[in-house]
Design a protein around this motif. Structure first.
Motif, mmCIF file in Angstrom:
data_model
loop_
_atom_site.group_PDB
_atom_site.id
_atom_site.type_symbol
_atom_site.label_atom_id
_atom_site.label_comp_id
_atom_site.label_asym_id
_atom_site.label_seq_id
_atom_site.Cartn_x
_atom_site.Cartn_y
_atom_site.Cartn_z
ATOM 1 N N GLU A 66 0.743 -1.288 0.151
ATOM 2 C CA GLU A 66 0.016 0.220 -0.131
ATOM 3 C C GLU A 66 0.962 1.231 0.031
ATOM 4 O O GLU A 66 1.598 1.743 1.123
ATOM 5 N N PHE A 96 -6.953 8.993 2.423
ATOM 6 C CA PHE A 96 -7.745 8.200 1.986
ATOM 7 C C PHE A 96 -8.594 8.877 0.937
ATOM 8 O O PHE A 96 -9.517 7.941 0.083
ATOM 9 N N TYR A 100 -9.783 6.225 -2.424
ATOM 10 C CA TYR A 100 -11.018 6.045 -2.658
ATOM 11 C C TYR A 100 -11.738 6.693 -4.018
ATOM 12 O O TYR A 100 -12.483 6.275 -4.523
ATOM 13 N N GLU B 66 -13.692 11.117 5.891
ATOM 14 C CA GLU B 66 -13.069 9.903 5.758
ATOM 15 C C GLU B 66 -12.857 8.931 6.974
ATOM 16 O O GLU B 66 -12.166 8.972 7.974
ATOM 17 N N ASN B 68 -11.455 6.102 7.966
ATOM 18 C CA ASN B 68 -10.359 5.700 8.366
ATOM 19 C C ASN B 68 -9.491 6.506 8.817
ATOM 20 O O ASN B 68 -8.895 6.563 9.830
ATOM 21 N N LEU B 95 -5.514 -0.559 6.672
ATOM 22 C CA LEU B 95 -6.626 0.471 6.458
ATOM 23 C C LEU B 95 -6.644 0.983 4.918
ATOM 24 O O LEU B 95 -7.950 0.953 4.546
ATOM 25 N N PHE B 96 -5.503 1.021 4.500
ATOM 26 C CA PHE B 96 -5.739 1.352 3.100
ATOM 27 C C PHE B 96 -6.023 0.052 1.980
ATOM 28 O O PHE B 96 -6.840 0.169 1.046
ATOM 29 N N PHE B 97 -5.746 -1.123 2.246
ATOM 30 C CA PHE B 97 -6.254 -2.501 1.906
ATOM 31 C C PHE B 97 -7.781 -2.335 1.774
ATOM 32 O O PHE B 97 -8.650 -2.364 0.880
ATOM 33 N N GLN B 99 -9.990 0.246 2.108
ATOM 34 C CA GLN B 99 -10.649 1.282 1.378
ATOM 35 C C GLN B 99 -10.438 1.032 -0.059
ATOM 36 O O GLN B 99 -11.526 1.484 -0.912
ATOM 37 N N TYR B 100 -9.393 0.458 -0.384
ATOM 38 C CA TYR B 100 -9.044 0.219 -2.082
ATOM 39 C C TYR B 100 -9.635 -1.115 -2.517
ATOM 40 O O TYR B 100 -10.294 -1.377 -3.528
ATOM 41 N N SER B 101 -9.273 -2.334 -1.658
ATOM 42 C CA SER B 101 -9.564 -3.542 -2.295
ATOM 43 C C SER B 101 -10.797 -4.272 -1.805
ATOM 44 O O SER B 101 -11.195 -5.482 -2.148
ATOM 45 N N GLU B 103 -13.786 -2.295 0.755
ATOM 46 C CA GLU B 103 -14.892 -1.653 0.591
ATOM 47 C C GLU B 103 -15.771 -1.589 -0.507
ATOM 48 O O GLU B 103 -16.804 -1.929 -0.653
ATOM 49 N N PRO B 104 -14.840 -1.288 -1.813
ATOM 50 C CA PRO B 104 -15.308 -1.047 -3.101
ATOM 51 C C PRO B 104 -15.994 -2.172 -3.811
ATOM 52 O O PRO B 104 -16.825 -2.073 -4.718
ATOM 53 N N VAL B 108 -20.074 -2.225 -1.877
ATOM 54 C CA VAL B 108 -21.119 -1.833 -2.813
ATOM 55 C C VAL B 108 -21.888 -3.024 -3.188
ATOM 56 O O VAL B 108 -22.955 -2.814 -3.592
#
Lengths: 199, 199
Positions: A66, A96, A100, B66, B68, B95-97, B99-101, B103-104, B108
């Motif tokens: 990341e 973030f 996002y 945001e 996170n 945390l970045f995982f 939001q990127y991989s 949550e989307p 969704v």
């Protein structure tokens, strides 16, 4: 010495390179061609099970994934990550936001236009990516019309993260001429001590 | 006292609520119905130009967006955000995982199945969201098969962030029965002092 596994031309991989340049820290670079499957080999997946670039090797066996987590890690105790609690919170907010609301539109549109053939079916995604990317740029424009950098008066890792794909947004079909504050900010980022271009 | 603007049932809004509960901190809650456009009013956009929930009001005029970033802000100097540099780096990575991989895909898919009518055209997105969501779950499973929590032995804001949508992944059509380590971890998250269910 740090070792960075990444793909040339990737904005996400450029972020830690740019911060390491600001910090004057040496590192070795290992080129990983994602399009050839080099980020999905057993050896690579042992470093990052998520199979994405970049990966920062802190020491053998100790790998960080990341790009924005790398900025936080490398930026700690430097001028690029404020210690003030509220300023630091704003840095985190923009990091973030970048992952996002910005990268998934602007970087993906750039990928489709730059790396896929003109008749590729993913071109159908472009109108929505353009609409959402312009929303992100409008949020940035509004903010940068009020203050020099994302976390106030001070250039920080939030600027590094957002610069990575914003300065090549034209390659994703985004015309920045309608965002004067963003263009002013791009110039200021480029004038920071130790700045290096994306490669 | 903090004021939190958010929508009930949103995992992103649950994250800061859950951390505030762990910390035993009082806050007031302002319900924002995104589907009615309440996050796009001029008043709301003045708090968060990106028009998303949640927003944390630290004091009048001082707003943080945001979810996170809120976890980082609220978790500082608590047991939920390690001070060790490497552990902290891993918290940030996850945390970045998330939001990127994660949550989307998972959030969704849940939104489409839970909130849109059965004949909605966005159902066409589900196969890809399912495939990518299972990739994220597989990465989590592999990690949690090796250690109790995301940043090692200690429950942290990385667990809070990933719990928010993972524990309701079934509502997005994800069957967690094939991920025993994730199910074990969900139980451990629920047993933490001060845990509150999503509402």
């Amino acid at each position: 010495m740090y070792r960075l596994y990444g793909m040339s031309g990737s904005g996400n991989c450029y972020k830690p390179k740019l911060l390491l340049a600001h910090l004057g820290m040496e590192f070795s670079w290992v080129e990983i061609d994602v399009r050839k499957g080099e980020s999905r080999t057993p050896g690579y997946l042992a470093m990052n099970a998520n199979g994405k670039v970049p990966v920062l090797e802190i020491e053998p066996g100790k790998w960080l994934a990341e790009s924005n987590a790398m900025l936080c890690y490398l930026g700690e105790d430097s001028a690029y990550l404020p210690t003030d609690r509220w300023q630091r919170a704003q840095v985190m907010q923009w990091l973030f936001f970048e992952q996002y609301s910005h990268e998934p539109c602007i970087a993906v549109a750039r990928f489709i236009l730059k790396h896929l053939p003109a008749e590729h079916q993913r071109r159908a995604e472009l109108p929505q990516l353009q609409a959402r990317g312009h929303q992100a740029l409008a949020v940035m424009q509004q903010h940068l019309a009020q203050q020099p950098f994302f976390a106030g008066d001070q250039y920080s890792i939030a600027d590094i993260a957002l610069y990575a794909y914003t300065h090549v947004a034209d390659e994703g079909g985004f015309d920045l001429s309608r965002y004067p504050a963003i263009r002013r900010w791009i110039g200021e980022v480029r004038s920071q001590a130790g700045h290096i271009p994306m490669s």
